[in-house]
Design a protein around this motif. Sequence first.
Motif, PDB file in Angstrom:
ATOM      1  N   VAL A 161      18.412  31.878  32.499  1.00  0.00           N
ATOM      2  CA  VAL A 161      19.874  31.884  32.377  1.00  0.00           C
ATOM      3  C   VAL A 161      20.450  30.544  32.820  1.00  0.00           C
ATOM      4  CG1 VAL A 161      21.981  32.894  33.340  1.00  0.00           C
ATOM      5  CG2 VAL A 161      20.134  34.381  32.552  1.00  0.00           C
ATOM      6  N   MET A 162      19.939  30.019  33.907  1.00  0.00           N
ATOM      7  CA  MET A 162      20.429  28.731  34.395  1.00  0.00           C
ATOM      8  C   MET A 162      20.027  27.591  33.462  1.00  0.00           C
ATOM      9  SD  MET A 162      20.135  28.989  38.523  1.00  0.00           S
ATOM     10  CE  MET A 162      21.261  30.054  39.457  1.00  0.00           C
ATOM     11  N   PHE A 317      25.814  27.553  42.694  1.00  0.00           N
ATOM     12  CA  PHE A 317      26.554  28.654  42.093  1.00  0.00           C
ATOM     13  C   PHE A 317      27.235  29.497  43.167  1.00  0.00           C
ATOM     14  CE2 PHE A 317      23.761  27.452  38.689  1.00  0.00           C
ATOM     15  CZ  PHE A 317      24.517  27.655  37.544  1.00  0.00           C
ATOM     16  N   SER A 318      26.645  29.559  44.340  1.00  0.00           N
ATOM     17  CA  SER A 318      27.257  30.371  45.397  1.00  0.00           C
ATOM     18  C   SER A 318      28.617  29.822  45.802  1.00  0.00           C
ATOM     19  CB  SER A 318      26.325  30.452  46.613  1.00  0.00           C
ATOM     20  OG  SER A 318      25.941  29.167  47.053  1.00  0.00           O
ATOM     21  N   GLN A 356      19.347  37.076  43.815  1.00  0.00           N
ATOM     22  CA  GLN A 356      19.162  36.402  42.534  1.00  0.00           C
ATOM     23  C   GLN A 356      19.502  37.330  41.375  1.00  0.00           C
ATOM     24  OE1 GLN A 356      15.606  33.688  42.152  1.00  0.00           O
ATOM     25  NE2 GLN A 356      15.047  34.626  44.112  1.00  0.00           N
ATOM     26  N   ARG A 357      19.011  38.568  41.449  1.00  0.00           N
ATOM     27  CA  ARG A 357      19.290  39.533  40.389  1.00  0.00           C
ATOM     28  C   ARG A 357      20.763  39.947  40.385  1.00  0.00           C
ATOM     29  NH1 ARG A 357      14.546  42.301  38.757  1.00  0.00           N
ATOM     30  NH2 ARG A 357      12.937  40.694  38.502  1.00  0.00           N
ATOM     31  N   ALA A 358      21.420  39.889  41.539  1.00  0.00           N
ATOM     32  CA  ALA A 358      22.816  40.308  41.611  1.00  0.00           C
ATOM     33  C   ALA A 358      23.745  39.340  40.887  1.00  0.00           C
ATOM     34  CB  ALA A 358      23.245  40.459  43.071  1.00  0.00           C
ATOM     35  N   VAL A 359      23.465  38.040  40.949  1.00  0.00           N
ATOM     36  CA  VAL A 359      24.345  37.067  40.294  1.00  0.00           C
ATOM     37  C   VAL A 359      23.945  36.811  38.845  1.00  0.00           C
ATOM     38  CG1 VAL A 359      24.853  35.925  42.492  1.00  0.00           C
ATOM     39  CG2 VAL A 359      23.009  35.040  41.046  1.00  0.00           C
ATOM     40  N   PHE A 362      26.260  38.087  35.887  1.00  0.00           N
ATOM     41  CA  PHE A 362      27.575  37.439  35.886  1.00  0.00           C
ATOM     42  C   PHE A 362      27.474  36.027  35.318  1.00  0.00           C
ATOM     43  CE2 PHE A 362      31.289  35.255  37.341  1.00  0.00           C
ATOM     44  CZ  PHE A 362      32.290  36.225  37.285  1.00  0.00           C
ATOM     45  N   ILE A 363      26.477  35.256  35.753  1.00  0.00           N
ATOM     46  CA  ILE A 363      26.301  33.898  35.235  1.00  0.00           C
ATOM     47  C   ILE A 363      26.023  33.945  33.735  1.00  0.00           C
ATOM     48  CG2 ILE A 363      24.894  31.812  35.354  1.00  0.00           C
ATOM     49  CD1 ILE A 363      24.417  32.448  38.312  1.00  0.00           C
TER      50      ILE A 363
END
Length: 479
Positions: A161-162, A317-318, A356-359, A362-363
């Motif tokens: 994704v990134m 990203f945070s 990591q899986r939580a964001v 959304f990203i």
Amino acid sequence: MHIELLRSGDKSLPQQISETISQRITSGLLQPGSRLPSVRGLSSSLKVSQVTVSKAYADLETRGHILCSQGKGCYVTDREPGKQGAAAGWQDGYDDYLPRAQLWRNFDVTEVDYPFHLAAIHSSLLPLGTIGATMAALVREQPELMATYGNFQGDPELREVMRRHLQSRGIRLSSGDLMITSGSQQGIDLVARTFVGPGDTVYLEAPSYTGAIDVFAGRGAEMIFVPMDGEGMRVDKLTAMCDRKPPKLIYTNPTFQNPSGVTMSMTRRQRLLELARSYHCLIVEDDPFSDLYFHQPPPASIKSMDTAGHVVYMKSFSKVLAPGCRIACVAAEGNILSRLIAAKSASDLGSPLLTQRAVLPFIERKYEDYAAKLRIALRMRQEAAAKLLKQYAPAGVTWRLPEGGLNLWLQLPDSPAIDKLHALAEQEGISFLPGDVCYAGDMPSRHIRLCYSQLTQEGMERGLRQFLLLLERHLRFGS
């Protein structure tokens, strides 16, 4: 007390000793009342003459950092009446390798109403509910994530994704060229621990990010600060400096720079990359703010032009999503990345898989729309702050409005007694970042950094007006 001395450096040994102890005092590592090693003891441990240590102590005493008494020794002065240091004991004489800790000292301010010192975004603007709901669902449906060590390099799905995110910004790499870190701060630390050692030359912008200075100081690097102007780092000055001292690493925050807010021009980005190629060195491109532009997107990243692996690119990203999740992406290639991954494995055994899986979703699906709305909200705050500055800033205070980011960088008139202003502001529930912590050594600064995004807009306006009125009184009566 351990002090990393550069015996072939430009600064004299007494000056290096004095500056290191001064930084330890101002960052709280040496508290008021702490006793310094004897002249004989410190000269023996540092393998320098007693005259060298005596000169350093004399300089510290002249500047009011310590008080020396015949037969009793030298102690850190108590600059805040009534404040007591920690009880002396065996811990005071236990050596450490921390030359300074300004990041800890200047960001650990909790009991203020208006925390302008912290470069952060108010919680009401962040997608905390969405990310929190995703995290709660993961805990319910995949509790095994909390029992699983993450991949040292980072979750493969998140890296993909990134990769697509960076590709949309001109950085074309594979997901195998990316590593997830616990914020950009960990990325900076990993680069320093892997590639920088005592005496290595590190170039930084003047001023620079406090957290990076702390890290490089901890490695014993010789930090050299490069002047800036409206186009960012003066690469012409840097070129002349590199002729005298070749760089091991160049650290830059080229877009809406922290703390100054200045953005490096495309021409200088290209010239900086050419310089790194000619000296076979690394550039650390720290990029937390490039998505937070107010009008036009900033110039392309230095990494997007890098064809030979000279740039280690860091994207937080945070900072713009959920600071408590501590998620950043480090982009590098080849053996440089391999060694960084090895360093990370020894550091933390991999970033937490749950965050990591939580964001990730959304990203992947919502970031671009969210970033567009966030830019509008931040621009409104900046415009409101600019209006207040124009109305209430005292004569002689100057600033340049940034085209994005989170901070204002104010220059005060001569001899502003910023330490006294800082204490007065905290008494009124206001905090700011003194500019001198954005340099190494005892370099005095007439600047302060104010963040306009950490509060609600109403709170920011109220606090900034109160601070500017305090500043007016201080400059008129308190200098």
